[in-house]
Design a protein around this motif. Structure first.
Motif, PDB file in Angstrom:
ATOM      1  N   ASP A 182       0.749  -1.049   0.124  1.00  0.00           N
ATOM      2  CA  ASP A 182       0.043  -0.024  -0.047  1.00  0.00           C
ATOM      3  C   ASP A 182       1.073   1.282   0.096  1.00  0.00           C
ATOM      4  O   ASP A 182       1.783   1.460   0.820  1.00  0.00           O
ATOM      5  CB  ASP A 182      -0.966  -0.180   1.194  1.00  0.00           C
ATOM      6  N   GLY A 183       0.814   2.016  -1.024  1.00  0.00           N
ATOM      7  CA  GLY A 183       1.756   3.128  -1.204  1.00  0.00           C
ATOM      8  C   GLY A 183       2.396   3.425  -2.494  1.00  0.00           C
ATOM      9  O   GLY A 183       1.677   2.925  -3.600  1.00  0.00           O
ATOM     10  N   GLU A 184       3.434   4.147  -2.498  1.00  0.00           N
ATOM     11  CA  GLU A 184       3.994   4.546  -3.734  1.00  0.00           C
ATOM     12  C   GLU A 184       5.117   3.455  -3.687  1.00  0.00           C
ATOM     13  O   GLU A 184       6.102   3.418  -2.891  1.00  0.00           O
ATOM     14  CB  GLU A 184       4.588   5.914  -3.725  1.00  0.00           C
ATOM     15  N   PHE A 185       5.362   2.912  -4.985  1.00  0.00           N
ATOM     16  CA  PHE A 185       6.774   2.080  -5.143  1.00  0.00           C
ATOM     17  C   PHE A 185       6.887   2.053  -6.650  1.00  0.00           C
ATOM     18  O   PHE A 185       6.517   2.627  -7.461  1.00  0.00           O
ATOM     19  CB  PHE A 185       5.991   0.630  -4.922  1.00  0.00           C
ATOM     20  N   VAL A 186       8.231   1.525  -6.951  1.00  0.00           N
ATOM     21  CA  VAL A 186       8.615   1.135  -8.142  1.00  0.00           C
ATOM     22  C   VAL A 186       8.867  -0.357  -8.375  1.00  0.00           C
ATOM     23  O   VAL A 186       9.230  -1.061  -7.383  1.00  0.00           O
ATOM     24  CB  VAL A 186      10.020   1.699  -8.577  1.00  0.00           C
ATOM     25  N   SER A 187       8.349  -1.053  -9.363  1.00  0.00           N
ATOM     26  CA  SER A 187       8.551  -2.423  -9.489  1.00  0.00           C
ATOM     27  C   SER A 187       9.290  -2.494 -10.691  1.00  0.00           C
ATOM     28  O   SER A 187       9.437  -1.876 -11.718  1.00  0.00           O
ATOM     29  CB  SER A 187       7.129  -3.033  -9.173  1.00  0.00           C
ATOM     30  N   TRP A 188       9.702  -3.948 -10.775  1.00  0.00           N
ATOM     31  CA  TRP A 188      10.547  -4.487 -12.081  1.00  0.00           C
ATOM     32  C   TRP A 188      10.321  -5.949 -12.229  1.00  0.00           C
ATOM     33  O   TRP A 188       9.836  -6.591 -11.463  1.00  0.00           O
ATOM     34  CB  TRP A 188      11.940  -4.061 -12.091  1.00  0.00           C
ATOM     35  N   ALA A 242      11.098 -12.927 -20.556  1.00  0.00           N
ATOM     36  CA  ALA A 242      11.236 -12.344 -21.735  1.00  0.00           C
ATOM     37  C   ALA A 242      11.092 -10.593 -21.500  1.00  0.00           C
ATOM     38  O   ALA A 242      12.160 -10.009 -22.244  1.00  0.00           O
ATOM     39  CB  ALA A 242      10.213 -12.570 -22.763  1.00  0.00           C
ATOM     40  N   ASN A 243      10.476 -10.298 -20.761  1.00  0.00           N
ATOM     41  CA  ASN A 243      10.336  -9.077 -19.992  1.00  0.00           C
ATOM     42  C   ASN A 243      11.312  -8.570 -18.981  1.00  0.00           C
ATOM     43  O   ASN A 243      11.044  -7.342 -18.304  1.00  0.00           O
ATOM     44  CB  ASN A 243       8.935  -8.595 -19.734  1.00  0.00           C
ATOM     45  N   ALA A 244      12.146  -9.215 -18.484  1.00  0.00           N
ATOM     46  CA  ALA A 244      12.774  -8.904 -17.436  1.00  0.00           C
ATOM     47  C   ALA A 244      13.731  -7.644 -17.649  1.00  0.00           C
ATOM     48  O   ALA A 244      13.940  -7.201 -18.671  1.00  0.00           O
ATOM     49  CB  ALA A 244      14.290  -9.979 -17.515  1.00  0.00           C
ATOM     50  N   GLY A 245      13.677  -6.876 -16.485  1.00  0.00           N
ATOM     51  CA  GLY A 245      14.182  -5.400 -16.774  1.00  0.00           C
ATOM     52  C   GLY A 245      13.428  -4.510 -17.139  1.00  0.00           C
ATOM     53  O   GLY A 245      13.398  -3.167 -17.169  1.00  0.00           O
ATOM     54  N   THR A 246      11.892  -4.884 -17.429  1.00  0.00           N
ATOM     55  CA  THR A 246      10.853  -3.806 -17.688  1.00  0.00           C
ATOM     56  C   THR A 246      10.390  -3.286 -16.263  1.00  0.00           C
ATOM     57  O   THR A 246      10.075  -4.042 -15.139  1.00  0.00           O
ATOM     58  CB  THR A 246       9.838  -4.517 -18.289  1.00  0.00           C
ATOM     59  N   VAL A 247      10.341  -1.793 -16.086  1.00  0.00           N
ATOM     60  CA  VAL A 247      10.164  -1.377 -14.934  1.00  0.00           C
ATOM     61  C   VAL A 247       8.664  -0.274 -14.887  1.00  0.00           C
ATOM     62  O   VAL A 247       8.227  -0.031 -15.993  1.00  0.00           O
ATOM     63  CB  VAL A 247      11.204  -0.134 -14.632  1.00  0.00           C
ATOM     64  N   PHE A 248       7.999  -0.332 -13.783  1.00  0.00           N
ATOM     65  CA  PHE A 248       6.659  -0.015 -13.703  1.00  0.00           C
ATOM     66  C   PHE A 248       6.859   0.941 -12.331  1.00  0.00           C
ATOM     67  O   PHE A 248       7.283   0.852 -11.637  1.00  0.00           O
ATOM     68  CB  PHE A 248       5.581  -0.897 -13.492  1.00  0.00           C
ATOM     69  N   TYR A 249       5.932   2.119 -12.563  1.00  0.00           N
ATOM     70  CA  TYR A 249       5.489   3.009 -11.300  1.00  0.00           C
ATOM     71  C   TYR A 249       4.372   2.462 -10.775  1.00  0.00           C
ATOM     72  O   TYR A 249       3.325   2.205 -11.463  1.00  0.00           O
ATOM     73  CB  TYR A 249       5.446   4.562 -11.858  1.00  0.00           C
ATOM     74  N   SER A 270      -1.029  -6.067  -5.017  1.00  0.00           N
ATOM     75  CA  SER A 270       0.068  -7.226  -4.882  1.00  0.00           C
ATOM     76  C   SER A 270       0.932  -7.728  -6.408  1.00  0.00           C
ATOM     77  O   SER A 270       0.532  -7.236  -7.277  1.00  0.00           O
ATOM     78  CB  SER A 270      -0.694  -8.591  -4.590  1.00  0.00           C
ATOM     79  N   ILE A 271       2.010  -8.195  -6.082  1.00  0.00           N
ATOM     80  CA  ILE A 271       2.879  -8.574  -7.219  1.00  0.00           C
ATOM     81  C   ILE A 271       3.109 -10.196  -7.079  1.00  0.00           C
ATOM     82  O   ILE A 271       3.203 -10.641  -6.220  1.00  0.00           O
ATOM     83  CB  ILE A 271       4.135  -7.665  -7.455  1.00  0.00           C
ATOM     84  N   THR A 272       3.398 -10.607  -8.439  1.00  0.00           N
ATOM     85  CA  THR A 272       3.756 -12.151  -8.565  1.00  0.00           C
ATOM     86  C   THR A 272       5.379 -12.478  -8.290  1.00  0.00           C
ATOM     87  O   THR A 272       6.118 -11.451  -8.055  1.00  0.00           O
ATOM     88  CB  THR A 272       3.443 -12.985  -9.710  1.00  0.00           C
ATOM     89  N   ASN A 273       5.545 -13.647  -7.977  1.00  0.00           N
ATOM     90  CA  ASN A 273       7.041 -14.007  -7.685  1.00  0.00           C
ATOM     91  C   ASN A 273       8.000 -13.631  -8.748  1.00  0.00           C
ATOM     92  O   ASN A 273       8.909 -13.769  -8.786  1.00  0.00           O
ATOM     93  CB  ASN A 273       7.137 -15.436  -7.153  1.00  0.00           C
ATOM     94  N   VAL A 274       7.749 -13.130 -10.123  1.00  0.00           N
ATOM     95  CA  VAL A 274       8.511 -12.930 -11.075  1.00  0.00           C
ATOM     96  C   VAL A 274       8.577 -11.353 -11.310  1.00  0.00           C
ATOM     97  O   VAL A 274       9.036 -10.674 -11.945  1.00  0.00           O
ATOM     98  CB  VAL A 274       8.004 -13.373 -12.431  1.00  0.00           C
ATOM     99  N   CYS A 275       8.363 -10.815 -10.104  1.00  0.00           N
ATOM    100  CA  CYS A 275       8.307  -9.104  -9.854  1.00  0.00           C
ATOM    101  C   CYS A 275       9.046  -8.716  -8.605  1.00  0.00           C
ATOM    102  O   CYS A 275       8.961  -9.617  -7.660  1.00  0.00           O
ATOM    103  CB  CYS A 275       7.102  -8.715  -9.844  1.00  0.00           C
TER     104      CYS A 275
END
Length: 389
Positions: A68-74, A79-86, A92-97
């Protein structure tokens, strides 16, 4: 005297930029395993994000949240390794993030960190057991520039506006391109329909794919491959629109070699309709079929249009095997039957369809080029604003 300072230098106005490894400014965590069954059994209002890039990475919504809040995820692997999101809000995020939380009281803007890592993270993707990866132990080493907070805020303001404008333009162009592709598909299906081809064939015998083509088995070494000639199923594009550059290139091993005029078909989840007629020499893996013509009476582009026809993909899906990750049946594909009109008629059909395909898909003209140029303009200004070296 002319002022030759860059826009970024003017923003900084002599202020220092401190550099720190990510681990010194943030904490890094991983997501958890969230299965399709869990998603189905726990429906709710809070998004779950995974490794895909469509729909901002969202794969569903559940009735609870992990963050809950503000984060950056990747994206950590695939195939999409290194893709970054605000990310912001409850999710929630899965185990490949992976997830990045900036240390309390540190003057670092989340959006600024997101924009910086959007450029830099891809440079740190590596191969782990043949699979592209960017795990926490590598991510945490990435150096982060930390200009004064007002400078970060101004850069974010500019990039947010550029992002919105680029997204709006791309959306409009993509809608127009989608319409053109539908028109192209209509004419392709019309020209390649059974009734049309049977009339052109004038009662001639049908051919099975096995009679006119083979699966290629020759190998090419990894040191001959690069991002433009390595083709994995992940960089073949859905819905028959060719391929893009690969985000991952293997560094060792031997791969299936393809040559110009070979037809490459994604063999995982055939309903995605991935197909490309090669214009170069390169290599691919076992998830992609390489089909090579052996009959000189058939034009390569005619066979390509036959296999890019909706009827072929319906056939391929029908005979595919597997539930969660279906694969095309290689033996059944070779039994696919189609009409082969005269060489002259093949040339006429190819000429008509190529004109439509060039107008619709070519990256060197029309709407696809406009979309690409729009994205390149955005990337140019983004890198200009974040050039702290």
């Amino acid at each position: 005297m002319k002022n030759n300072r860059t826009f970024l230098e003017k923003l900084l106005d002599g202020a220092e930029v401190e550099w720190k490894p990510l681990i010194k400014v943030a904490s890094l965590t991983r997501g958890r395993v969230i299965s399709k069954e869990y998603l189905a059994d726990n429906l709710g209002d809070y998004p779950v994000y995974s490794s895909q890039t469509v729909n901002n990475g969202e794969i569903g919504k559940i009735n609870s949240f992990d963050f809950d809040g503000e984060f950056v995820s990747w994206t950590t692997d695939g195939a999409n390794a290194g893709t970054v999101f605000y990310r912001s809000g409850k999710f929630s995020i899965t185990n490949v993030c992976g997830l990045i939380k900036i240390q309390n009281n540190l003057e670092l803007n989340y959006k600024f960190l997101f924009y910086w890592l959007s450029i830099e993270a891809k440079n740190h993707v590596y191969s782990g057991m043949g699979n592209p990866k960017l795990m926490s132990h590598q991510m945490e080493k990435i150096l982060i520039p930390i200009p004064p907070l007002p400078v970060q805020t101004e850069i974010v303001k500019i990039l947010d506006a550029l992002t919105a404008l680029t997204s709006e333009l791309t959306s409009e162009l993509t809608s127009e391109l989608t319409l053109r592709r539908k028109q192209y598909e209509y004419y392709r299906e019309k020209l390649l329909s059974f009734d049309s081809l049977e009339q052109l064939n004038m009662g001639g015998a049908k051919k099975k794919l096995i009679d006119v083509a083979i699966y290629v088995k020759v190998r090419i070494l990894a040191d001959k491959l690069d991002k433009e000639n390595y083709v994995g199923v992940e960089n073949l594009l859905q819905n028959k629109v060719g391929k893009t550059s690969s985000n991952y290139v293997p560094t060792d091993g031997a791969f299936i070699e393809y040559l110009p005029n070979d037809i490459l078909i994604g063999n995982i989840r055939p309903y995605l309709r991935k197909i490309w007629l090669s214009d170069r020499k390169g290599g691919t893996n076992g998830d992609v079929l390489v089909i090579r013509l052996t009959d000189e009476n058939i034009l390569p582009r005619y066979l390509y249009h036959i296999l890019a026809n909706e009827h072929f993909f319906e056939y391929n899906v029908k005979y595919s095997k597997g539930a969660k990750m279906p694969r095309g049946d290689k033996a059944a594909i070779l039994q696919y039957e189609f009409d082969v009109p005269t060489f002259e008629q093949q040339q006429r059909i190819v000429s008509i369809l190529d004109k439509f395909e060039t107008l619709t898909n070519s990256i060197t003209e029309g709407l696809p080029l406009a979309i690409e140029q729009s994205q390149k303009r955005y990337e140019y200004y983004r890198e200009l604003l974040l050039n702290f070296s």
